[in-house]
Design a protein around this motif. Sequence first.
Motif, PDB file in Angstrom:
ATOM      1  N   LEU A 137      -4.308  14.656 -23.410  1.00 48.44           N
ATOM      2  CA  LEU A 137      -3.155  15.006 -22.579  1.00 48.44           C
ATOM      3  C   LEU A 137      -1.866  14.478 -23.190  1.00 48.44           C
ATOM      4  N   ARG A 138      -1.899  13.278 -23.726  1.00 53.23           N
ATOM      5  CA  ARG A 138      -0.694  12.719 -24.348  1.00 53.23           C
ATOM      6  C   ARG A 138      -0.308  13.508 -25.591  1.00 53.23           C
ATOM      7  N   GLY A 139      -1.316  13.976 -26.347  1.00 55.82           N
ATOM      8  CA  GLY A 139      -1.027  14.793 -27.515  1.00 55.82           C
ATOM      9  C   GLY A 139      -0.375  16.106 -27.143  1.00 55.82           C
ATOM     10  N   VAL A 140      -0.856  16.713 -26.072  1.00 55.86           N
ATOM     11  CA  VAL A 140      -0.257  17.966 -25.593  1.00 55.86           C
ATOM     12  C   VAL A 140       1.161  17.703 -25.099  1.00 55.86           C
ATOM     13  N   TRP A 141       1.332  16.636 -24.346  1.00 56.19           N
ATOM     14  CA  TRP A 141       2.664  16.266 -23.840  1.00 56.19           C
ATOM     15  C   TRP A 141       3.668  16.167 -24.998  1.00 56.19           C
ATOM     16  N   ALA A 142       3.257  15.484 -26.067  1.00 54.97           N
ATOM     17  CA  ALA A 142       4.152  15.280 -27.205  1.00 54.97           C
ATOM     18  C   ALA A 142       4.485  16.587 -27.915  1.00 54.97           C
ATOM     19  N   ALA A 143       3.572  17.555 -27.842  1.00 53.14           N
ATOM     20  CA  ALA A 143       3.774  18.829 -28.542  1.00 53.14           C
ATOM     21  C   ALA A 143       4.678  19.787 -27.778  1.00 53.14           C
ATOM     22  N   LEU A 144       4.905  19.527 -26.487  1.00 52.63           N
ATOM     23  CA  LEU A 144       5.721  20.416 -25.654  1.00 52.63           C
ATOM     24  C   LEU A 144       7.201  20.047 -25.719  1.00 52.63           C
ATOM     25  N   ARG A 145       8.037  21.043 -25.598  1.00 59.09           N
ATOM     26  CA  ARG A 145       9.468  20.791 -25.416  1.00 59.09           C
ATOM     27  C   ARG A 145       9.699  20.345 -23.983  1.00 59.09           C
ATOM     28  N   PRO A 146      10.807  19.691 -23.674  1.00 62.61           N
ATOM     29  CA  PRO A 146      11.116  19.370 -22.282  1.00 62.61           C
ATOM     30  C   PRO A 146      11.148  20.647 -21.437  1.00 62.61           C
ATOM     31  N   GLY A 147      10.455  20.632 -20.314  1.00 63.03           N
ATOM     32  CA  GLY A 147      10.365  21.817 -19.474  1.00 63.03           C
ATOM     33  C   GLY A 147       9.213  22.730 -19.846  1.00 63.03           C
ATOM     34  N   GLY A 148       8.534  22.429 -20.963  1.00 57.23           N
ATOM     35  CA  GLY A 148       7.396  23.245 -21.382  1.00 57.23           C
ATOM     36  C   GLY A 148       6.209  23.080 -20.447  1.00 57.23           C
ATOM     37  N   ARG A 149       5.321  24.038 -20.466  1.00 61.68           N
ATOM     38  CA  ARG A 149       4.178  24.035 -19.549  1.00 61.68           C
ATOM     39  C   ARG A 149       2.846  23.880 -20.276  1.00 61.68           C
ATOM     40  N   PHE A 150       1.912  23.328 -19.542  1.00 58.86           N
ATOM     41  CA  PHE A 150       0.541  23.144 -20.017  1.00 58.86           C
ATOM     42  C   PHE A 150      -0.386  23.803 -19.006  1.00 58.86           C
ATOM     43  N   VAL A 151      -1.185  24.778 -19.464  1.00 60.49           N
ATOM     44  CA  VAL A 151      -2.090  25.532 -18.595  1.00 60.49           C
ATOM     45  C   VAL A 151      -3.507  25.434 -19.133  1.00 60.49           C
ATOM     46  N   PHE A 152      -4.445  25.094 -18.267  1.00 58.98           N
ATOM     47  CA  PHE A 152      -5.844  25.029 -18.689  1.00 58.98           C
ATOM     48  C   PHE A 152      -6.736  25.209 -17.467  1.00 58.98           C
ATOM     49  N   GLU A 153      -7.995  25.478 -17.748  1.00 59.69           N
ATOM     50  CA  GLU A 153      -8.961  25.695 -16.675  1.00 59.69           C
ATOM     51  C   GLU A 153     -10.119  24.707 -16.780  1.00 59.69           C
ATOM     52  N   THR A 154     -10.747  24.445 -15.653  1.00 58.73           N
ATOM     53  CA  THR A 154     -11.953  23.630 -15.623  1.00 58.73           C
ATOM     54  C   THR A 154     -12.784  24.068 -14.422  1.00 58.73           C
ATOM     55  N   ARG A 155     -14.092  24.012 -14.565  1.00 59.59           N
ATOM     56  CA  ARG A 155     -14.967  24.495 -13.488  1.00 59.59           C
ATOM     57  C   ARG A 155     -14.908  23.583 -12.265  1.00 59.59           C
ATOM     58  N   ASP A 156     -14.993  24.199 -11.110  1.00 57.08           N
ATOM     59  CA  ASP A 156     -15.074  23.473  -9.849  1.00 57.08           C
ATOM     60  C   ASP A 156     -16.498  22.915  -9.712  1.00 57.08           C
ATOM     61  N   PRO A 157     -16.665  21.585  -9.694  1.00 55.80           N
ATOM     62  CA  PRO A 157     -18.021  21.028  -9.603  1.00 55.80           C
ATOM     63  C   PRO A 157     -18.782  21.500  -8.369  1.00 55.80           C
ATOM     64  N   ALA A 158     -18.071  21.803  -7.290  1.00 55.75           N
ATOM     65  CA  ALA A 158     -18.732  22.212  -6.055  1.00 55.75           C
ATOM     66  C   ALA A 158     -19.534  23.503  -6.211  1.00 55.75           C
ATOM     67  N   ARG A 159     -19.183  24.305  -7.223  1.00 54.99           N
ATOM     68  CA  ARG A 159     -19.900  25.567  -7.431  1.00 54.99           C
ATOM     69  C   ARG A 159     -21.195  25.391  -8.209  1.00 54.99           C
ATOM     70  N   ARG A 160     -21.429  24.220  -8.782  1.00 58.81           N
ATOM     71  CA  ARG A 160     -22.692  23.890  -9.453  1.00 58.81           C
ATOM     72  C   ARG A 160     -23.111  24.976 -10.454  1.00 58.81           C
TER      73      ARG A 160
END
Length: 241
Positions: free
Chosen positions: A121-144
């Motif tokens: 996350l810190r590496g991504v933060w450093a790679a973004l310009r101010p105001g830049g966005r970070f988008v990613f997905e992860t599975r909902d554990p509740a769906r097993r």
Amino acid sequence: MVDALFGMPRLAAIYDAMDADRGDLEHYVAMVGEFGASRVLDVGCGTGELACLLGRLGVEVVGVDPAEASLEVAKGKEFADQVRWIHGDATTLPPLEVDLAVMTGNVAQVFLTDEDWLATLRGVWAALRPGGRFVFETRDPARRAWEEWTREHTHMVTELPGVGEVERWSDLVEVKLPFVSFRGTYVFASDGAVVTSDSTLRFRERSEVEESLQTVGFVVDDVREAPDRPGKEFVFVSSKQ
């Protein structure tokens, strides 16, 4: 360590053909337009499907991945010359100042320790310009989701041009939440070779992911569903303020 599926040349070469339905990438392309991004970082770009797609659209793209075999496949694709490829990960990036960083598929779940996840996350933060966005997905554990990672649900045989018939399936190895381990098996009819790839993913709760983003300094703007998999995924939209 890179999973064999991505790091072994023989498996990396068939990855796209064995996982041909990448409708999920359309939503990331749409968000590039939604956020007006002209410079994009694809973390864990794998065989470069999204990066090359964005390159075709004239977007300035950097694709980074620790699996050299997957990058070699990516570099052979159409519009690959429009992408800057980096062998490494988010912690080893040069200065970039991108508008948008993305992680598709299972990428966010391969970071098993809190230390590795926060470093990413810190590496991504450093790679973004101010105001830049970070988008990613992860599975909902509740769906097993892992309950369907069995031979019964995953077995298939595919005829691949230039390769021949490949049989594959998954076996669930261990569920010790938040960690889930599984093994993919690939059988090549051309020479009878049996190749396996072992993987472990970490299933984080929504609140845990939000807290980790905030710890690094991201603002969580939205948590969406993946349109092609409603109710199964969290899609986090965060920004660097």
